[in-house]
Design an enzyme around this catalytic site. Structure first.
Site, PDB file in Angstrom:
ATOM      1  N   GLU A   1       0.797  -1.228   0.000  1.00 24.57           N
ATOM      2  CA  GLU A   1       0.000   0.000   0.000  1.00 24.57           C
ATOM      3  C   GLU A   1       0.831   1.281   0.000  1.00 24.57           C
ATOM      4  O   GLU A   1       0.642   2.161   0.846  1.00 24.57           O
ATOM      5  CB  GLU A   1      -1.007  -0.027   1.154  1.00 24.57           C
ATOM      6  CG  GLU A   1      -1.891  -1.272   1.081  1.00 24.57           C
ATOM      7  CD  GLU A   1      -3.055  -1.308   2.064  1.00 24.57           C
ATOM      8  OE1 GLU A   1      -2.977  -0.645   3.111  1.00 24.57           O
ATOM      9  OE2 GLU A   1      -4.051  -2.002   1.759  1.00 24.57           O
TER      10      GLU A   1
ATOM     11  N   GLU B   1      -6.461  -7.516  -2.023  1.00 27.88           N
ATOM     12  CA  GLU B   1      -6.894  -7.540  -0.624  1.00 27.88           C
ATOM     13  C   GLU B   1      -8.312  -7.032  -0.597  1.00 27.88           C
ATOM     14  O   GLU B   1      -8.613  -6.048  -1.285  1.00 27.88           O
ATOM     15  CB  GLU B   1      -6.091  -6.550   0.241  1.00 27.88           C
ATOM     16  CG  GLU B   1      -4.701  -6.928   0.623  1.00 27.88           C
ATOM     17  CD  GLU B   1      -4.132  -5.936   1.675  1.00 27.88           C
ATOM     18  OE1 GLU B   1      -4.914  -5.283   2.410  1.00 27.88           O
ATOM     19  OE2 GLU B   1      -2.913  -5.812   1.741  1.00 27.88           O
TER      20      GLU B   1
END
Ligand code: NAG
Ligand code: NAG
Length: 445
Positions: free
Chosen positions: A269, A377
């Site tokens: 991320e 995810e």
């Protein structure tokens, strides 16, 4: 343990540097010319790289040459920026991982190919598996995954600390007072070695990630503590990037021949709040090309959340550019094999149903770019089946979305239940039945 000094990135001294190899930069002493057809292009003060000016990128090459001339004319030759490549290289001539020929996972059009089979794939995430100290626990997880036909597991290939933890606690890298020391001991990368070996024996493929944006397991914050700067300047901080690349090189070299590696991943991320998207673009471009120069057989991905997208945008926060990411622009980088995106409506202030549009928007952008999207995810904190199964159905039915990995895998280990962050789906539960068994039966009955 091996202490890595500042010169550890020095390339091989040879007549001419190979495609994607380093060809200049602070501390570099190798060849500064590239093999025929490749040009040594300045990335930043510590790294120049052999890049191709392919026909499809003629606009980019012309722009590059023009900029070089103009910058030189202005007397600033050494501060040449590659920003112009950012805006003109819309081409997506991917430097495809040559995995197929070697049995390694690869892309096949808008899909993935694993073990010679092109299909939609399902998998999961486990940040903790490389930090377990009991081999039987690792084997148990991969046995259960194999039996359930969960083919891809994304793991943390990093575990950075600023101080050596108490004995028995696993860590991979110590970042302290401007020095990086990689822990290759029994409580270090040998734990990741076991994960790779165990996955390899059970035909589960791993996505191995190199650094966290978040401070869990160290992350960019641990580099900042050791080398200074800030999270947003981390991407261009010479000392931090030198240590990060040395770490990448150490991990990639360990598993370079393993068919268990699905892909290398730049970061978990990555964000650069308030930054121009060129900051992350330049970092993604140069880092992914660096990895390809070390290992051309495995795929490389970013590990981002999929922010910054015009396709299907409703103007909500995740579609916006405030975190410094431009999904489409980054996907155009030829050393990135596939796109990644995540989905957490609760954290992002959107509805759960909104997630279906988020999935189809990314699929459309990936199809337009000619590369697969990995729905990497996703999670809800309660009512997992009712909320997440529709996202899975949407992903399976969307061209351009090639696989999904729910966050996160859970199991009962020798020490009890694995970590529960509220998103965990435990093996053998009714939630596992609906989100894994039923989902995989729909993919491949
Ligand atoms: C991760 O990125 C965001 C956005 O740039 C930032 O606010 C946050 O602090 C980062 N995490 C760490 C540990 O620096
Ligand atoms: C994002 O990248 C695309 C493709 O390069 C470009 O068309 C668009 O203008 C960019 N948007 C922003 C806000 O940077």
């Amino acid at each position: 343990m091996k202490t890595l000094g500042i010169l550890s990135l020095t390339g091989l001294v040879s007549a001419q540097a190979a495609p994607y190899a380093q060809c200049g930069g602070s501390g570099y002493s190798g060849s500064t010319t590239c093999v025929s057809g490749w040009t040594c292009q300045y990335q930043n003060d510590w790294y120049s790289q052999c890049l191709a000016c392919k026909c499809a990128q003629i606009v980019c090459c012309n722009a590059f040459n023009r900029l070089t001339r103009n910058t030189k004319a202005a007397g600033g030759g050494t501060t040449l920026s590659t920003r112009v490549l950012t805006t003109t290289s819309k081409t997506t001539t991917t430097t495809k991982a040559t995995g197929s020929a070697t049995g390694f996972p690869t892309t096949n059009g808008l899909e993935f190919e694993i073990g010679g089979k092109t299909s939609y794939f399902a998998g999961s995430n486990s940040y903790w598996i490389g930090f377990l100290t009991n081999n039987d626990d690792v084997d148990l997880v991969f046995d259960h995954m194999d039996e359930s036909r969960l083919r891809i597991l994304r793991v943390w290939g990093f575990n950075d600390v600023n101080n050596v933890p108490s004995s028995g606690t696993v860590y991979y890298q110590l970042l302290k007072d401007g020095t990086a020391t990689i822990n290759t001991g029994a409580d270090g990368l040998q734990r990741l070695d076991y994960v790779v070996a165990s996955a390899e024996a059970r035909n589960v493929k791993l996505i191995i990630n190199f650094v966290n944006n978040w401070s869990d397991y160290g992350g960019m914050a641990a580099y900042v503590t050791a080398f200074g700067g800030s999270q947003t300047s981390w991407y261009t901080n010479t000392a931090a990037q030198t240590a990060y690349r040395a770490y990448i090189k150490a991990v990639v070299s360990r598993y370079i021949d393993s068919p268990a590696v699905f892909a290398w991943e730049l970061a978990n991320e990555p964000r650069c709040k308030g930054c121009d998207p060129s900051v992350l673009y330049d970092w993604i471009q140069s880092t992914s090309a660096y990895i390809k120069s070390l290992d051309s057989k495995h795929m490389v991905a970013i590990g981002d959340e999929g922010f910054g997208l015009d396709t299907g945008s409703d103007g909500s926060y995740p579609y916006g550019y405030s975190e410094g990411l431009n999904f489409t622009m980054n996907l155009g980088i030829d050393t990135i094999d596939f796109a990644t995106f995540h989905l957490y409506p609760t954290s992002w202030g959107t509805t759960n149903d909104w997630g279906n549009g988020w999935v189809t928007s990314h699929g459309a952008a990936c199809a337009a770019a000619g590369k697969p999207c990995l729905f990497e995810e996703y999670g809800a904190t309660s009512d997992h089946c009712n909320i997440e199964a529709p996202w899975q159905k949407t992903a399976l039915g969307t061209t351009g979305v090639a696989a999904d990995l729910y966050w996160q895998y859970g199991d009962t280990l020798s020490s009890g239940k694995s970590a529960d962050d509220g998103n965990t789906i435990y093996y053998g539960t009714s939630e596992f039945t609906c989100l894994v068994t039923d989902h995989i039966a729909a993919i491949d009955p």
